[in-house]
Design a protein around this motif. Structure first.
Motif, PDB file in Angstrom:
ATOM      1  N   ALA A 158       0.829  -1.206   0.000  1.00 38.50           N
ATOM      2  CA  ALA A 158       0.000   0.000   0.000  1.00 38.50           C
ATOM      3  C   ALA A 158       0.861   1.251   0.000  1.00 38.50           C
ATOM      4  O   ALA A 158       0.551   2.246  -0.681  1.00 38.50           O
ATOM      5  CB  ALA A 158      -0.927  -0.008   1.212  1.00 38.50           C
ATOM      6  N   LEU A 159       1.948   1.218   0.762  1.00 35.06           N
ATOM      7  CA  LEU A 159       2.845   2.380   0.813  1.00 35.06           C
ATOM      8  C   LEU A 159       3.488   2.634  -0.547  1.00 35.06           C
ATOM      9  O   LEU A 159       3.591   3.781  -0.997  1.00 35.06           O
ATOM     10  CB  LEU A 159       3.910   2.150   1.881  1.00 35.06           C
ATOM     11  CG  LEU A 159       4.932   3.274   2.083  1.00 35.06           C
ATOM     12  CD1 LEU A 159       4.236   4.607   2.330  1.00 35.06           C
ATOM     13  CD2 LEU A 159       5.876   2.932   3.230  1.00 35.06           C
ATOM     14  N   VAL A 160       3.882   1.568  -1.232  1.00 33.44           N
ATOM     15  CA  VAL A 160       4.457   1.740  -2.575  1.00 33.44           C
ATOM     16  C   VAL A 160       3.405   2.318  -3.528  1.00 33.44           C
ATOM     17  O   VAL A 160       3.685   3.233  -4.308  1.00 33.44           O
ATOM     18  CB  VAL A 160       4.996   0.394  -3.108  1.00 33.44           C
ATOM     19  CG1 VAL A 160       5.483   0.552  -4.548  1.00 33.44           C
ATOM     20  CG2 VAL A 160       6.119  -0.119  -2.223  1.00 33.44           C
ATOM     21  N   GLN A 161       2.203   1.773  -3.459  1.00 28.41           N
ATOM     22  CA  GLN A 161       1.126   2.258  -4.335  1.00 28.41           C
ATOM     23  C   GLN A 161       0.853   3.741  -4.099  1.00 28.41           C
ATOM     24  O   GLN A 161       0.678   4.511  -5.038  1.00 28.41           O
ATOM     25  CB  GLN A 161      -0.139   1.446  -4.068  1.00 28.41           C
ATOM     26  CG  GLN A 161      -1.371   1.894  -4.831  1.00 28.41           C
ATOM     27  CD  GLN A 161      -1.358   1.438  -6.273  1.00 28.41           C
ATOM     28  OE1 GLN A 161      -0.651   0.508  -6.621  1.00 28.41           O
ATOM     29  NE2 GLN A 161      -2.119   2.100  -7.129  1.00 28.41           N
ATOM     30  N   LEU A 162       0.832   4.165  -2.835  1.00 27.85           N
ATOM     31  CA  LEU A 162       0.501   5.544  -2.500  1.00 27.85           C
ATOM     32  C   LEU A 162       1.662   6.504  -2.721  1.00 27.85           C
ATOM     33  O   LEU A 162       1.449   7.718  -2.807  1.00 27.85           O
ATOM     34  CB  LEU A 162       0.054   5.623  -1.036  1.00 27.85           C
ATOM     35  CG  LEU A 162      -1.295   4.979  -0.726  1.00 27.85           C
ATOM     36  CD1 LEU A 162      -1.483   4.837   0.773  1.00 27.85           C
ATOM     37  CD2 LEU A 162      -2.427   5.817  -1.318  1.00 27.85           C
ATOM     38  N   SER A 163       2.877   5.976  -2.790  1.00 28.14           N
ATOM     39  CA  SER A 163       4.045   6.850  -2.906  1.00 28.14           C
ATOM     40  C   SER A 163       4.056   7.632  -4.206  1.00 28.14           C
ATOM     41  O   SER A 163       4.843   8.571  -4.360  1.00 28.14           O
ATOM     42  CB  SER A 163       5.332   6.017  -2.789  1.00 28.14           C
ATOM     43  OG  SER A 163       5.472   5.150  -3.928  1.00 28.14           O
ATOM     44  N   ASP A 164       3.170   7.289  -5.142  1.00 24.79           N
ATOM     45  CA  ASP A 164       3.089   8.024  -6.402  1.00 24.79           C
ATOM     46  C   ASP A 164       2.789   9.504  -6.179  1.00 24.79           C
ATOM     47  O   ASP A 164       3.069  10.339  -7.035  1.00 24.79           O
ATOM     48  CB  ASP A 164       2.020   7.401  -7.292  1.00 24.79           C
ATOM     49  CG  ASP A 164       1.994   8.039  -8.670  1.00 24.79           C
ATOM     50  OD1 ASP A 164       2.953   7.853  -9.423  1.00 24.79           O
ATOM     51  OD2 ASP A 164       1.003   8.739  -8.969  1.00 24.79           O
ATOM     52  N   ARG A 165       2.236   9.852  -5.010  1.00 25.12           N
ATOM     53  CA  ARG A 165       1.871  11.237  -4.733  1.00 25.12           C
ATOM     54  C   ARG A 165       3.055  12.078  -4.271  1.00 25.12           C
ATOM     55  O   ARG A 165       2.911  13.278  -4.060  1.00 25.12           O
ATOM     56  CB  ARG A 165       0.761  11.282  -3.673  1.00 25.12           C
ATOM     57  CG  ARG A 165      -0.503  10.542  -4.101  1.00 25.12           C
ATOM     58  CD  ARG A 165      -1.464  10.393  -2.937  1.00 25.12           C
ATOM     59  NE  ARG A 165      -2.624   9.570  -3.300  1.00 25.12           N
ATOM     60  CZ  ARG A 165      -3.781  10.053  -3.720  1.00 25.12           C
ATOM     61  NH1 ARG A 165      -3.951  11.349  -3.815  1.00 25.12           N
ATOM     62  NH2 ARG A 165      -4.780   9.248  -4.014  1.00 25.12           N
ATOM     63  N   ASP A 166       4.211  11.445  -4.041  1.00 28.68           N
ATOM     64  CA  ASP A 166       5.404  12.176  -3.586  1.00 28.68           C
ATOM     65  C   ASP A 166       6.606  11.622  -4.348  1.00 28.68           C
ATOM     66  O   ASP A 166       6.989  10.463  -4.160  1.00 28.68           O
ATOM     67  CB  ASP A 166       5.569  11.985  -2.077  1.00 28.68           C
ATOM     68  CG  ASP A 166       6.719  12.788  -1.510  1.00 28.68           C
ATOM     69  OD1 ASP A 166       7.870  12.551  -1.921  1.00 28.68           O
ATOM     70  OD2 ASP A 166       6.465  13.650  -0.636  1.00 28.68           O
ATOM     71  N   LEU A 167       7.208  12.438  -5.222  1.00 26.23           N
ATOM     72  CA  LEU A 167       8.245  11.925  -6.119  1.00 26.23           C
ATOM     73  C   LEU A 167       9.442  11.372  -5.366  1.00 26.23           C
ATOM     74  O   LEU A 167       9.979  10.320  -5.724  1.00 26.23           O
ATOM     75  CB  LEU A 167       8.704  13.044  -7.063  1.00 26.23           C
ATOM     76  CG  LEU A 167       7.684  13.464  -8.135  1.00 26.23           C
ATOM     77  CD1 LEU A 167       8.264  14.558  -9.013  1.00 26.23           C
ATOM     78  CD2 LEU A 167       7.277  12.268  -8.977  1.00 26.23           C
ATOM     79  N   GLU A 168       9.854  12.070  -4.300  1.00 27.07           N
ATOM     80  CA  GLU A 168      11.009  11.597  -3.543  1.00 27.07           C
ATOM     81  C   GLU A 168      10.694  10.254  -2.884  1.00 27.07           C
ATOM     82  O   GLU A 168      11.502   9.311  -2.926  1.00 27.07           O
ATOM     83  CB  GLU A 168      11.397  12.632  -2.496  1.00 27.07           C
ATOM     84  CG  GLU A 168      12.643  12.251  -1.701  1.00 27.07           C
ATOM     85  CD  GLU A 168      13.011  13.308  -0.675  1.00 27.07           C
ATOM     86  OE1 GLU A 168      13.846  12.997   0.203  1.00 27.07           O
ATOM     87  OE2 GLU A 168      12.466  14.429  -0.738  1.00 27.07           O
ATOM     88  N   LEU A 169       9.534  10.165  -2.274  1.00 27.42           N
ATOM     89  CA  LEU A 169       9.141   8.920  -1.629  1.00 27.42           C
ATOM     90  C   LEU A 169       8.940   7.816  -2.667  1.00 27.42           C
ATOM     91  O   LEU A 169       9.262   6.650  -2.411  1.00 27.42           O
ATOM     92  CB  LEU A 169       7.849   9.145  -0.832  1.00 27.42           C
ATOM     93  CG  LEU A 169       7.314   7.937  -0.059  1.00 27.42           C
ATOM     94  CD1 LEU A 169       8.317   7.476   0.998  1.00 27.42           C
ATOM     95  CD2 LEU A 169       5.972   8.262   0.595  1.00 27.42           C
ATOM     96  N   ARG A 170       8.434   8.180  -3.834  1.00 26.12           N
ATOM     97  CA  ARG A 170       8.205   7.183  -4.881  1.00 26.12           C
ATOM     98  C   ARG A 170       9.520   6.513  -5.283  1.00 26.12           C
ATOM     99  O   ARG A 170       9.598   5.280  -5.394  1.00 26.12           O
ATOM    100  CB  ARG A 170       7.551   7.844  -6.087  1.00 26.12           C
ATOM    101  CG  ARG A 170       7.163   6.887  -7.208  1.00 26.12           C
ATOM    102  CD  ARG A 170       6.465   7.635  -8.329  1.00 26.12           C
ATOM    103  NE  ARG A 170       5.867   6.718  -9.284  1.00 26.12           N
ATOM    104  CZ  ARG A 170       6.501   6.204 -10.342  1.00 26.12           C
ATOM    105  NH1 ARG A 170       7.771   6.512 -10.566  1.00 26.12           N
ATOM    106  NH2 ARG A 170       5.880   5.370 -11.161  1.00 26.12           N
ATOM    107  N   ARG A 171      10.547   7.339  -5.530  1.00 31.76           N
ATOM    108  CA  ARG A 171      11.851   6.769  -5.893  1.00 31.76           C
ATOM    109  C   ARG A 171      12.386   5.875  -4.777  1.00 31.76           C
ATOM    110  O   ARG A 171      12.889   4.777  -5.026  1.00 31.76           O
ATOM    111  CB  ARG A 171      12.840   7.899  -6.194  1.00 31.76           C
ATOM    112  CG  ARG A 171      12.631   8.556  -7.555  1.00 31.76           C
ATOM    113  CD  ARG A 171      13.800   9.458  -7.896  1.00 31.76           C
ATOM    114  NE  ARG A 171      13.814  10.641  -7.033  1.00 31.76           N
ATOM    115  CZ  ARG A 171      13.191  11.782  -7.316  1.00 31.76           C
ATOM    116  NH1 ARG A 171      12.507  11.880  -8.452  1.00 31.76           N
ATOM    117  NH2 ARG A 171      13.260  12.810  -6.503  1.00 31.76           N
ATOM    118  N   GLU A 172      12.238   6.344  -3.542  1.00 27.98           N
ATOM    119  CA  GLU A 172      12.716   5.575  -2.397  1.00 27.98           C
ATOM    120  C   GLU A 172      12.015   4.228  -2.303  1.00 27.98           C
ATOM    121  O   GLU A 172      12.662   3.191  -2.094  1.00 27.98           O
ATOM    122  CB  GLU A 172      12.483   6.384  -1.117  1.00 27.98           C
ATOM    123  CG  GLU A 172      12.818   5.649   0.164  1.00 27.98           C
ATOM    124  CD  GLU A 172      12.346   6.405   1.405  1.00 27.98           C
ATOM    125  OE1 GLU A 172      12.187   5.747   2.463  1.00 27.98           O
ATOM    126  OE2 GLU A 172      12.122   7.623   1.321  1.00 27.98           O
TER     127      GLU A 172
END
Length: 942
Positions: free
Chosen positions: A521-535
């Protein structure tokens, strides 16, 4: 019981004397005796008969409030005016009344001035009373009036029956009134039920007719309009008692509208009259009347869940009121006939809200809540579905039994399945008032918090989700709430807080299925934050290499989607990996992520049926709240599928339905597809207005914003705003590149930008963009992006062989719109090269396919291209050429098909068919359908 002198009673407000047994004086005869001419004539004839020495008993029957007392008083006054001695008695409920009390009341002290009673035995007293009446009769005609004889003591009733058998030779007329109304509780038989018909004359007083009731109201308020008069008549139920009382209360108010609450009336004669009316009917009738009013009251306002006439049928109403169903049904029928109720079986209601309010005035809120609970239990006993039962529980107090929470939860689930979100929220809020185990309370809090976050402008739902997360529960139970809370925080822009919630949930049992679901779920939602998405994707990739089982099938599905959008995976490889992932053992908590992610990839691979099956499987087995990340994602994929198939009407309807309820800052994926649908169906002006409704400066960064930029670019290109369109396409590409989304399967911005560059004269830049997209499309390898890229490169380079290849490739694609575009470009290029023989068929095919698909923009382009050189169909007498669409419709009409049949066959609006036929008639120089065959036959095909 002492004699009653009506003149000595306190004068009531006008109208209150129209009732029975009130013990008060009657109103003016002119007001009270409307529609009573037949009764007056009968009594006048019987009075004359008595004066001639032939007595009789006359029984005046009628429902409460129909004016029995007023009629009796009028008769007595008329008799006294003719020299007839009048002996009066009025009865009232008195269980402890003395024997022969009513008889003693009207006989008084007797004609000799002394009481006829000496304390002898009952029979002796009865005989002496009879002798006293004979003594009166010897002195002249006598009229005996007994009001409300149903309240008389038993001995008096027996004496009156005996007198009826003996007065036929005396100048004595006995007139009694008796309440005769169908009550829920069975009443004793009437006074005369054992008397032969020739000894008694019975007359029943009916409620006032509509015209008479309106005349009564107009007499009191001559200035009132017809609507106000009719409203008063409904509130008064055509009952003289209620009408006079209501008019009395309305005397100080303007005749503009009748209040719906007794609180707006003064001094309260109407409410008192209704209370008396119910009291006279007995406790069982009063209970049914008030139960009906309480159940109906909730239907005037509230959500759909709070409305419904499900408990107003006789059986269920009886169950709620604790009465017998047959008697309850009879009472409903009787009251509908008399006027207080209206409606049909199962949907009976009070004739006016004011009347309903007055009926309920005698009940406390606690008693009203109890009525709803009893109605719910009656529905449950009958075996009704959960929702009708739950509707009643919404207005009941806490039940405290397990069945209540179960019913409310089931009703909420059914409402959610039907997308009735307000109803679902109402059921869930009510369920939380019941005692619940922590596991069930957590689930309900999660559902309700999710609904409130997305769909309730008055609440954000997050406090409920926080409460759900804090409740003690096993990890697999708590992770649902954690995912919902994390999604809400991400949606509100608090990405770090949302990530913290999900990381905490994942850390509790690191190697468990709940932990894997939280991380996915965290990976799916990380699309809303570019830095978090890459991480998150870096972490996911490392974990998958270290131990694939640690991320599970859902985690590897997310990695597959990432590779597809990054342009490093082919469709063939993606489909193979989809099959492999679906074959692995499922993890229920992570399954929505697995199915939704694979559905998106399958849709990009043009496996539209497979994608639809995966979406249906995920939604039908829904074990997650509407705030689950995949709930929105799955609906997005459904819209993607509809758009890929060119189902523009479905796309528009779905977008309107979700946008009307969804609280989302900025445009959603459905909005982007809706904008494209408006453009493709030729509604450019509506599309412009729709696009202007979004302020993209305030929209949060997301892939949905990028897709909307692409859609707005298409709109601007179709509107001739090429520079603005190019800006949107390039901005979309910049934003997508920052997310490592380079594949044209998501947003083919390069091909769209290439056409804009070409139109603006920048051919080299256009070719570079088109070639880059073609390279990426070849990596993916499906006809849709590859055919699009070939078409655009063929347009900007002028290479007809590329356009021909695009057409051949797209014939195997489910995307008909792309094939139409390719046929148009191919046909234009051929005609520009002077090859009309090959170009015109391509353009005609494009026009026909656009017609069938409802793609009005492309149809218009095809018709324009056809009109530049050579006819699309037969030439008319004026030389005008029929378009392909006009020719097809005209040909079908000439074969005898109706406009409706043509519209259905070609999937067109009826209005479109009519317009095309009108144009065809004008071009062919004809006026009627019968001339089409001849006109089409003389035409020349190009």
């Amino acid at each position: 019981m002492t004699p009653t002198d009506p003149a000595a009673s306190p004068a009531p407000r006008s109208g209150s004397g129209t009732g029975s047994g009130s013990g008060t004086t009657a109103p003016e005869p002119t007001a009270a005796l409307v529609e009573r001419a037949e009764a007056l004539a009968l009594l006048a004839a019987e009075t004359a008969r008595a004066r001639a020495g032939r007595g009789r008993l006359v029984l005046l029957r009628g429902a409460t409030g129909t004016g029995r007392t007023a009629l009796l008083d009028a008769v007595a006054a008329g008799a006294e005016g003719r020299g007839v001695r009048v002996l009066r008695a009025r009865c009232a409920p008195d269980k402890d009344g003395e024997a022969l009390g009513t008889v003693r009341q009207f006989l008084g002290r007797g004609p000799e001035g002394r009481p006829p009673f000496y304390g002898a035995d009952a029979q002796a007293e009865s005989d002496r009373c009879w002798e006293a009446l004979r003594a009166y009769a010897e002195r002249g005609p006598v009229l005996v009036t007994v009001d409300d004889v149903h309240h008389a003591d038993g001995a008096s009733r027996r004496w009156l029956v005996g007198a009826a058998e003996r007065i036929d030779t005396l100048p004595v007329l006995v007139v009694v009134t008796e309440r005769s109304q169908y009550d829920v509780e069975l009443r004793p038989a009437g006074l005369t039920h054992r008397l032969p018909p020739d000894l008694v004359r019975t007359h029943t007083l009916a409620p006032l007719g509509q015209e008479a009731a309106e005349a009564l109201v107009r007499a009191a308020r001559p200035e009132a309009g017809a609507a106000w008069v009719a409203d008063v008549v409904r509130a008064g139920a055509r009952n003289p008692l209620l009408l006079h009382a209501l008019l009395d209360d309305l005397a100080g108010l303007p005749a503009e509208r009748v209040p719906v609450s007794c609180a707006a009336l003064y001094p309260g004669a109407y409410a008192a009259a209704v209370a008396w009316w119910l009291e006279s009917a007995g406790p069982a009738t009063g209970r049914v009347a008030r139960t009906l009013a309480a159940l109906e009251e909730t239907e005037a306002a509230g959500t759909r869940a709070e409305r419904g006439g499900d408990a107003r049928g006789p059986e269920l109403l009886a169950g709620a009121a604790g009465t017998e169903a047959p008697r309850t049904a009879g009472w409903l029928t009787a009251m509908t006939h008399l006027g207080p109720l209206t409606g049909g079986p199962g949907a009976v209601r009070w004739a006016h809200p004011l009347l309903r309010d007055a009926v309920l005035a005698g009940w406390t809120d606690a008693r009203r809540r109890l009525a709803h609970r009893e109605a719910a239990e009656a529905l449950l006993r009958r075996g009704d579905r959960a929702e009708p039962v739950a509707r009643r529980l919404l207005h009941a107090g806490t039940v405290g039994a397990p069945w209540a929470s179960r019913v409310l939860g089931d009703a909420a689930t059914a409402a959610l399945d039907d997308a009735r979100l307000d109803d679902a929220a109402a059921f869930l809020r009510r369920a939380l008032h019941e005692p619940l185990p922590d596991t069930l309370r957590r689930r309900l809090l999660t559902e309700l918090g999710s609904l409130e976050y997305f769909f309730d402008a008055a609440a954000d739902g997050i406090p409920r989700l926080v409460e759900a997360v804090r409740l003690p529960a096993p990890g697999h139970e708590r992770v649902h709430a954690a995912i919902a809370l994390g999604t809400a925080l991400f949606g509100r822009g608090e990405t770090r807080a949302g990530a913290r919630v999900l990381r905490t949930a994942a850390a509790e049992e690191p190697d468990s299925a709940p932990a894997r679901a939280a991380r996915v779920a965290l990976v799916q939602l990380s699309d809303r934050d570019l830095e978090l998405r890459r991480e998150m994707y870096d972490w996911l990739g490392e974990e998958a290499e270290r131990c694939p089982a640690a991320v599970g099938p859902a985690g590897r599905a997310l990695l597959l989607r990432y590779e597809v959008t990054a342009g490093v995976c082919s469709a063939r490889d993606a489909v193979r990996r989809i099959r492999a992932l679906l074959a692995e053992p499922a993890e229920p908590l992570a399954e929505p992520f697995l199915l939704g992610t694979l559905a998106a990839v399958a849709q990009w691979a043009d496996e539209l049926d497979e994608a639809e099956r995966l979406v249906d499987r995920a939604l039908l087995g829904r074990t997650f709240s509407v705030l689950h990340p995949m709930h929105h994602a799955l609906h997005n994929i459904r819209t993607d599928l509809a758009a890929a198939r060119g189902a523009w009407d479905w796309v528009l309807a779905a977008s309107r339905a979700r946008s009307a309820a969804l609280r989302q800052p900025g445009p959603a994926n459905g909005d982007a597809h809706a904008l494209i649908a408006l453009v493709e169906t030729g509604r450019t002006r509506e599309a412009q207005h729709f696009a202007e409704g979004f302020d993209l400066r305030e929209a949060p960064d997301s892939w949905e914003l990028n897709r909307f930029l692409y859609a707005r670019g298409l709109l601007r290109a179709a509107s001739g705003e090429t520079t603005a369109a190019l800006h949107d396409f390039l901005e979309c590409g910049r934003r997508q590149a920052s997310r490592t989304v380079v594949s044209p399967v998501v947003t083919p911005w390069r091909s769209a930008a290439a056409l804009c560059r070409f139109a603006l004269g920048s051919r080299d830049e256009a070719v570079a963009l088109a070639e880059a997209e073609l390279r990426l499309a070849r990596v993916w390898g499906t006809p849709r992006p590859l055919g699009r890229a070939l078409r655009v490169l063929g347009v900007v380079t002028g290479r007809i062989e590329l356009l021909r290849e695009a057409v051949e490739l797209l014939r195997d694609s489910p995307a008909d719109t792309e094939l139409i575009e390719a046929l148009l470009s191919y046909g234009r290029a051929l005609r520009a090269a002077g090859d009309d023989a090959a170009g015109l068929p391509a353009l005609r095919e494009a026009a026909g396919r656009a017609d069938q698909a409802g793609a009005l923009r492309l149809r218009a382009e095809a018709e324009t291209a056809l009109g530049t050189k050579g006819p699309a169909g037969p030439a008319g007498a004026s030389g005008a050429v029929l378009t392909a669409g006009e020719h097809r419709i005209a040909r079908l009409a000439s074969e005898g098909r109706t406009n409706s049949e043509i519209a259905a066959q070609l999937h067109l609006a009826l209005r479109t068919v009519e317009t095309h036929l009108t144009h065809a008639y004008r071009k062919l120089g004809i006026r009627r359908r019968g001339e089409l065959t001849r006109a089409l036959g003389r035409g020349v095909r190009g």
